[in-house]
Design an enzyme around this catalytic site. Structure first.
Site, PDB file in Angstrom:
ATOM      1  CB  SER A 124       8.389  71.671  12.182  1.00  0.00           C
ATOM      2  OG  SER A 124       8.455  72.167  10.863  1.00  0.00           O
ATOM      3  CE  LYS A 168       6.577  69.020   8.840  1.00  0.00           C
ATOM      4  NZ  LYS A 168       6.684  69.735  10.127  1.00  0.00           N
TER       5      LYS A 168
END
EC number: 3.4.21.89
Length: 225
Positions: free
Chosen positions: A47, A123
């Site tokens: 990701s 993230k």
């Protein structure tokens, strides 16, 4: 007399603590450092490609956010949405001790010990409290009316001729005390665009700031926010 002293010394020995005492002390020290100062994490998914590769090992420091809130562009590690998303979280949140044990090598493989609420995600902070943010079908970000440059984004979402994309869009204002986080790999990241209970990460769910990659050696060094 020498014989009596030998018997006394032998009687004062505790083989269990002689062996396990230092091990338990080091384990407690490890947990303390991990809880308060810094801990190691690895990247389990793609990701955050291309900047962070699968199986990269990172150091996550925990002191910065004790004195200030997160900033845009910083890479953060945070508790799983299963711990805070109202549509996902379990009725009883696992204790910090259980989650610490789950994340120790091998212990996490014990059947029944693992819990998705004990997982951690990584993230990038895109917007902070008070920001107005729009995320397009391709994953591009407009922040407070200005399109922002994101050189760290490697793969945008695919958009067809009708402007449709499998990636979700956003047009929101970030509430105070929360941030919006997205993966650098916009095409393949389960982030605020997809969480069913809402797009925002509460600041208190942030574990720390990813600052240093120590493995593999050919990418050894500080992470650039």
């Amino acid at each position: 007399m020498a014989s009596d002293r030998s018997k006394t010394n032998a009687g004062n020995q505790h083989p269990f603590w002689d062996f396990w005492g230092p091990i338990l002390f080091m384990f407690a020290l490890y947990l303390g450092i991990r809880q308060v100062l810094v801990e190691a994490r690895y990247i389990p998914s793609g990701s955050m490609l291309p900047g962070l590769q699968i199986q990269d090992r990172l150091l996550v420091e925990k002191l910065t956010y004790r004195s200030r809130p997160p900033k845009r562009g910083e890479i953060v590690v945070f508790n799983s949405p299963y711990a805070f998303d109202p549509a996902l979280k379990t009725p009883v949140r696992p204790s910090a001790v259980r989650c610490a044990l789950v994340n120790l090598p091998l212990l996490g493989l014990i059947p029944g010990l693992g819990n998705p609420a004990c997982d951690a995600y990584i993230k990038r902070v895109i917007a902070i409290g008070g920001d107005r943010v729009e995320v397009s079908p391709s994953g591009a970000v407009t922040l407070n009316g200005q399109r922002i440059e994101e050189p760290y984004v490697g793969q945008a979402c695919l958009v067809n001729q009708q402007g449709m994309s499998p990636c979700r869009t956003l047009n929101v204002t970030v509430p105070k005390g929360s941030v919006l986080v997205l993966g650098d790999n916009r095409r393949n990241s389960w982030d605020g665009r997809f969480w069913p209970g809402g797009a925002f990460l509460p600041e208190q769910e942030i574990i720390g700031r990813a600052v240093f990659r120590f493995w593999p050696f050919n990418r050894f060094g500080l992470l650039n926010d």
